[in-house]
Design a protein around this motif. Structure first.
Motif, mmCIF file in Angstrom:
data_model
loop_
_atom_site.group_PDB
_atom_site.id
_atom_site.type_symbol
_atom_site.label_atom_id
_atom_site.label_comp_id
_atom_site.label_asym_id
_atom_site.label_seq_id
_atom_site.Cartn_x
_atom_site.Cartn_y
_atom_site.Cartn_z
ATOM 1 N N LEU A 80 133.541 174.678 25.982
ATOM 2 C CA LEU A 80 132.298 175.431 25.774
ATOM 3 C C LEU A 80 131.698 175.867 27.105
ATOM 4 C CD1 LEU A 80 130.606 173.374 22.927
ATOM 5 C CD2 LEU A 80 131.513 175.667 22.775
ATOM 6 N N LEU A 81 131.816 174.976 28.100
ATOM 7 C CA LEU A 81 131.228 175.303 29.398
ATOM 8 C C LEU A 81 132.087 176.293 30.200
ATOM 9 C CD1 LEU A 81 129.620 171.915 30.489
ATOM 10 C CD2 LEU A 81 128.612 173.829 29.275
ATOM 11 N N LEU A 82 133.245 176.637 29.670
ATOM 12 C CA LEU A 82 134.042 177.695 30.304
ATOM 13 C C LEU A 82 133.528 179.073 29.897
ATOM 14 C CD1 LEU A 82 137.719 176.437 29.973
ATOM 15 C CD2 LEU A 82 136.407 176.719 32.066
ATOM 16 N N THR A 83 132.749 179.102 28.812
ATOM 17 C CA THR A 83 132.223 180.385 28.348
ATOM 18 C C THR A 83 131.017 180.794 29.204
ATOM 19 O OG1 THR A 83 130.636 179.435 26.828
ATOM 20 C CG2 THR A 83 132.851 179.795 25.975
ATOM 21 N N ASN A 84 130.612 182.047 29.054
ATOM 22 C CA ASN A 84 129.463 182.514 29.849
ATOM 23 C C ASN A 84 128.189 182.576 29.010
ATOM 24 O OD1 ASN A 84 130.238 184.540 28.227
ATOM 25 N ND2 ASN A 84 130.350 186.131 29.790
ATOM 26 N N THR A 85 128.164 181.763 27.956
ATOM 27 C CA THR A 85 126.992 181.733 27.078
ATOM 28 C C THR A 85 125.827 181.014 27.743
ATOM 29 O OG1 THR A 85 128.638 181.351 25.389
ATOM 30 C CG2 THR A 85 126.352 181.193 24.687
ATOM 31 N N ASN A 86 124.634 181.427 27.388
ATOM 32 C CA ASN A 86 123.441 180.705 27.861
ATOM 33 C C ASN A 86 123.496 179.274 27.344
ATOM 34 O OD1 ASN A 86 120.695 179.601 27.439
ATOM 35 N ND2 ASN A 86 120.092 181.513 28.420
ATOM 36 N N ARG A 87 123.373 178.302 28.261
ATOM 37 C CA ARG A 87 123.570 176.886 27.887
ATOM 38 C C ARG A 87 122.521 176.390 26.892
ATOM 39 N NH1 ARG A 87 128.159 178.401 29.631
ATOM 40 N NH2 ARG A 87 128.961 177.434 31.531
ATOM 41 N N ALA A 88 121.298 176.845 27.062
ATOM 42 C CA ALA A 88 120.237 176.389 26.149
ATOM 43 C C ALA A 88 120.537 176.847 24.727
ATOM 44 C CB ALA A 88 118.888 176.922 26.602
ATOM 45 N N ILE A 89 121.017 178.083 24.592
ATOM 46 C CA ILE A 89 121.347 178.598 23.251
ATOM 47 C C ILE A 89 122.581 177.880 22.707
ATOM 48 C CG2 ILE A 89 122.026 180.643 21.916
ATOM 49 C CD1 ILE A 89 120.421 182.338 23.854
ATOM 50 N N LEU A 90 123.544 177.650 23.592
ATOM 51 C CA LEU A 90 124.801 177.001 23.201
ATOM 52 C C LEU A 90 124.552 175.662 22.502
ATOM 53 C CD1 LEU A 90 127.904 177.351 23.629
ATOM 54 C CD2 LEU A 90 127.657 176.003 25.688
ATOM 55 N N PHE A 91 123.630 174.886 23.070
ATOM 56 C CA PHE A 91 123.387 173.550 22.506
ATOM 57 C C PHE A 91 122.191 173.511 21.550
ATOM 58 C CE2 PHE A 91 125.482 172.599 26.656
ATOM 59 C CZ PHE A 91 126.656 172.127 26.103
ATOM 60 N N SER A 92 121.718 174.696 21.170
ATOM 61 C CA SER A 92 120.514 174.709 20.321
ATOM 62 C C SER A 92 120.846 174.774 18.833
ATOM 63 C CB SER A 92 119.646 175.926 20.670
ATOM 64 O OG SER A 92 120.315 177.107 20.248
ATOM 65 N N ARG A 93 122.133 174.722 18.498
ATOM 66 C CA ARG A 93 122.534 175.033 17.117
ATOM 67 C C ARG A 93 121.833 174.190 16.048
ATOM 68 N NH1 ARG A 93 128.218 172.235 18.203
ATOM 69 N NH2 ARG A 93 127.542 170.146 17.696
ATOM 70 N N ASP A 94 121.582 172.908 16.358
ATOM 71 C CA ASP A 94 120.973 172.056 15.328
ATOM 72 C C ASP A 94 119.529 172.448 15.023
ATOM 73 O OD1 ASP A 94 123.322 170.794 15.195
ATOM 74 O OD2 ASP A 94 122.705 168.984 16.266
ATOM 75 N N ILE A 95 118.883 173.130 15.986
ATOM 76 C CA ILE A 95 117.495 173.540 15.768
ATOM 77 C C ILE A 95 117.403 174.429 14.526
ATOM 78 C CG2 ILE A 95 115.709 175.122 16.679
ATOM 79 C CD1 ILE A 95 115.487 172.465 17.969
ATOM 80 N N PHE A 96 118.414 175.268 14.333
ATOM 81 C CA PHE A 96 118.358 176.220 13.219
ATOM 82 C C PHE A 96 118.468 175.503 11.874
ATOM 83 C CE2 PHE A 96 119.884 178.340 16.994
ATOM 84 C CZ PHE A 96 118.960 179.371 17.094
ATOM 85 N N SER A 97 119.336 174.500 11.832
ATOM 86 C CA SER A 97 119.424 173.753 10.570
ATOM 87 C C SER A 97 118.166 172.899 10.380
ATOM 88 C CB SER A 97 120.683 172.892 10.544
ATOM 89 O OG SER A 97 120.749 172.099 11.681
ATOM 90 N N ARG A 98 117.575 172.486 11.524
ATOM 91 C CA ARG A 98 116.341 171.690 11.390
ATOM 92 C C ARG A 98 115.202 172.538 10.827
ATOM 93 N NH1 ARG A 98 116.101 166.284 13.280
ATOM 94 N NH2 ARG A 98 114.073 166.296 12.287
ATOM 95 N N PHE A 99 115.223 173.848 11.108
ATOM 96 C CA PHE A 99 114.209 174.733 10.509
ATOM 97 C C PHE A 99 114.279 174.623 8.995
ATOM 98 C CE2 PHE A 99 113.962 177.482 14.440
ATOM 99 C CZ PHE A 99 112.617 177.269 14.629
ATOM 100 N N ILE A 100 115.512 174.651 8.487
ATOM 101 C CA ILE A 100 115.680 174.566 7.030
ATOM 102 C C ILE A 100 115.241 173.191 6.548
ATOM 103 C CG2 ILE A 100 117.355 174.687 5.133
ATOM 104 C CD1 ILE A 100 119.099 176.428 6.966
ATOM 105 N N SER A 101 115.726 172.147 7.235
ATOM 106 C CA SER A 101 115.425 170.792 6.749
ATOM 107 C C SER A 101 113.933 170.479 6.849
ATOM 108 C CB SER A 101 116.260 169.754 7.486
ATOM 109 O OG SER A 101 115.830 169.621 8.801
ATOM 110 N N ILE A 102 113.276 170.985 7.903
ATOM 111 C CA ILE A 102 111.846 170.705 8.045
ATOM 112 C C ILE A 102 111.045 171.442 6.968
ATOM 113 C CG2 ILE A 102 109.817 171.106 9.523
ATOM 114 C CD1 ILE A 102 111.668 170.387 11.904
ATOM 115 N N THR A 103 111.430 172.688 6.689
ATOM 116 C CA THR A 103 110.723 173.430 5.637
ATOM 117 C C THR A 103 110.885 172.721 4.296
ATOM 118 O OG1 THR A 103 111.378 175.395 6.844
ATOM 119 C CG2 THR A 103 110.415 175.747 4.672
#
Lengths: 277, 284
Positions: B112-135
């Motif tokens: 994953l760290l070989l990619t040129n993706t923004n690191r904060a976005i790369l590791f933020s994936r669970d936040i999106f599922s937490r939006f669903i779970s929190i709602t």
């Protein structure tokens, strides 16, 4: 003699392996030991912030115990101990499967059931260490110390109260190991054990039907008994009655857990599913 | 190509621009949501266990009140919002670190760290599922709370509540990014984060107004961003007075959120750079 020697060796091997793993992550161990203080402290803090200076006298009136810190720490130790025990016993098979070492246990001459149960024994021993440290800290802070007799009694009650939960863990493992989500099921068991055991409140606050269900949990007797020993809580049962209840329930839990586990294992062996996951 | 001492981080051209950022966010969200729905047992377990956890948290607190106040609407509503806020804080605090740790354990971090993706976005994936779970949890916690304790928790201004929860989440994500950086460097630092969580909840007044704390603790509370997030939540949910005038509290919150997120992203970046330089990225 040889019959006794072999299980002792297995216990020794399993317990020392588990202890090595646990003490390898010392930070985690420190965190587990500090959770009863953090959780109890949070409750006391919120209680005080909401109720004001009369908070502690209200607590005494509602629980019959004048020491909320000891009360919550004892409850916290039992709660965290019971959670780890159920989770470890339920999850040990899944853990071994995921690491690819599960089948290797069948190559040894040991009973696999005993292997998993001895893991639970290690967890109970860790809980004893945590209980000793946490209670000693609270008592020392309040100017007294744990006597050897008190410790022995508390240790016996802790093990009697917690070890039967290994039976519940085995049931969860046997029921869910094929569906991969063992920890979700263990979390359900843990939440209801924690709620119904009265770790943080006297069970008298519940309606009669809930109290009736709570009677079937060994941890509810352990919580009451430990409070009686250390902080003079009020209980409708004598200590020996609580010990008898825990022993009977412990036996029943382990028998049921064993039956469920062996049924799953035999079925899996028959269908060739032991290594299918 | 000119090599700079074999340091791959300096050669990584990170993506920029709104479109690429949005695409990365989309990819992270898809991954997070897919993983979440792959394990439906967790969702069911969360719903089943909620009443038990509610009783376990609320009853011990009520023991400090006289019995006749155990059904006090204001107290119970405050505990309800405290519970929701706890969920938000823990979502922000744990997500990045947990994602980093999972990649370390599954051996996919280096790829994953070989990619040129923004690191904060790369590791933020669970936040999106937490939006669903929190709602979802907001709905079922409300239902169980009303059923068990017999009071309807107040939600006076739903938009204000949503805004303060969102800002509470983002400010916690700032701390979470720093935790993610620490996991990247020291691997097993969960205990530290756990202690931090209790401090933020306790001194940030998640369950009660910080004005009821002793003065020496109040000074610490006023320095914590969570104090204002929780205060805003109670204001919009229950109509309580805020510690400071509203615009001032929002300004503080937004400034804190921005600063902490920038610091968190910077921390993640610095640690990655150092680990790549010392060759410790794959050591765990």
């Amino acid at each position: 003699m040889k019959n006794l020697e072999e299980p002792v060796r297995v216990v020794h091997a399993v317990v020392s392996k588990e202890m090595k793993i646990m003490f390898r992550y010392f930070g985690v161990l420190v965190m587990i030991a500090s959770i009863p203080f953090m959780f109890g402290g949070m409750m006391m803090g919120i209680g005080y912030a909401i109720a004001g200076p009369s908070a502690f006298s209200n607590f005494t009136a509602n629980t019959g115990v004048s020491n909320p810190l000891l009360y919550t720490v004892l409850g916290g130790v039992l709660m965290i101990g019971s959670m780890i025990l159920v989770e470890n016993t339920a999850g040990i098979i899944r853990d071994e499967q995921m690491m690819g070492t599960f089948e290797l246990h069948y190559l040894t001459p040991n009973s696999t059931l005993m292997l998993w149960l001895f893991h639970s024994l290690s967890t109970s021993l860790i809980t004893l260490v945590i209980m000793t440290v946490d209670v000693t800290v609270v008592l020392a802070w309040q100017g007294s110390l744990l006597s050897p007799v008190e410790w022995l009694l508390a240790a016996t009650i802790t093990v009697l109260g917690l070890l039967p939960l290994a039976g519940l863990g085995l049931v969860v493992a046997a029921l869910t190991v094929r569906f991969k989500e063992v920890w979700a099921a263990a979390s359900v068991v843990n939440s209801f054990v924690a709620m119904l055991s009265g770790f943080y409140y006297p069970l008298e606050v519940f309606p009669r039907v809930v109290r009736f269900i709570a009677q079937f949990l060994p941890t509810s007797y352990a919580a009451q008994a430990l409070r009686n020993i250390f902080s003079g809580g009020v209980s409708s049962l004598q200590l020996w009655e609580q010990v008898v209840a825990m022993t009977v329930l412990g036996f029943a839990y382990l028998v049921v857990g064993r039956a469920f586990y062996l049924r799953w294992e035999n079925e899996a062996k028959r269908r060739g599913e032991l290594s299918k996951y | 190509m000119k090599r700079k001492g074999g340091e791959s981080f300096q050669n990584t051209k990170f993506t920029t621009g709104v479109r690429t950022g949005l695409l990365e966010l989309k990819a992270a969200a898809e991954t997070g949501v897919r993983i979440y729905f792959r394990y439906p047992a967790w969702l069911i377990a969360d719903i089943i266990t909620t009443p038990a956890w509610l009783v376990l948290l609320v009853l011990p607190i009520l023991l400090f009140l006289p019995r006749e106040q155990w059904t006090n609407q204001e107290t119970l509503t405050m505990l309800f919002w405290g519970w929701i806020f706890w969920d938000i804080v823990s979502a922000g605090l744990w997500n990045f670190g947990n994602a980093v740790r999972r990649e370390q354990q599954t051996g996919t971090l280096e790829f994953l760290l070989l990619t040129n993706t923004n690191r904060a976005i790369l590791f933020s994936r669970d936040i999106f599922s937490r939006f669903i779970s929190i709602t979802l949890s907001l709905a079922y916690v409300y239902f169980f709370f009303t059923t068990i304790f017999g009071v309807q928790a107040l939600i006076l201004n739903p938009f204000g509540v949503a805004a303060s929860l969102l800002v509470g989440l983002f400010v916690s994500m700032g701390f979470g990014l720093v935790y993610g950086a620490l996991v990247l460097r020291f691997k097993n630092v969960g205990p530290l984060n756990n202690i931090l969580q209790f401090i933020l909840l306790g001194l940030g007044g998640a369950f009660f107004p910080v004005t009821s704390l002793p003065e020496y603790l109040r000074l610490v509370s006023y320095a914590l961003p969570h104090t204002y997030a929780a205060d805003l939540l109670r204001h919009y949910g229950m109509g309580t007075e805020t510690l400071l005038p509203l615009p001032q509290e929002w300004a503080i919150m937004l400034a804190y959120t921005f600063t902490l997120l920038v610091l968190g992203i910077k921390a993640l970046e610095t640690v990655e750079k150092k680990l790549k330089r010392s060759g410790q990225l794959g050591t765990y």
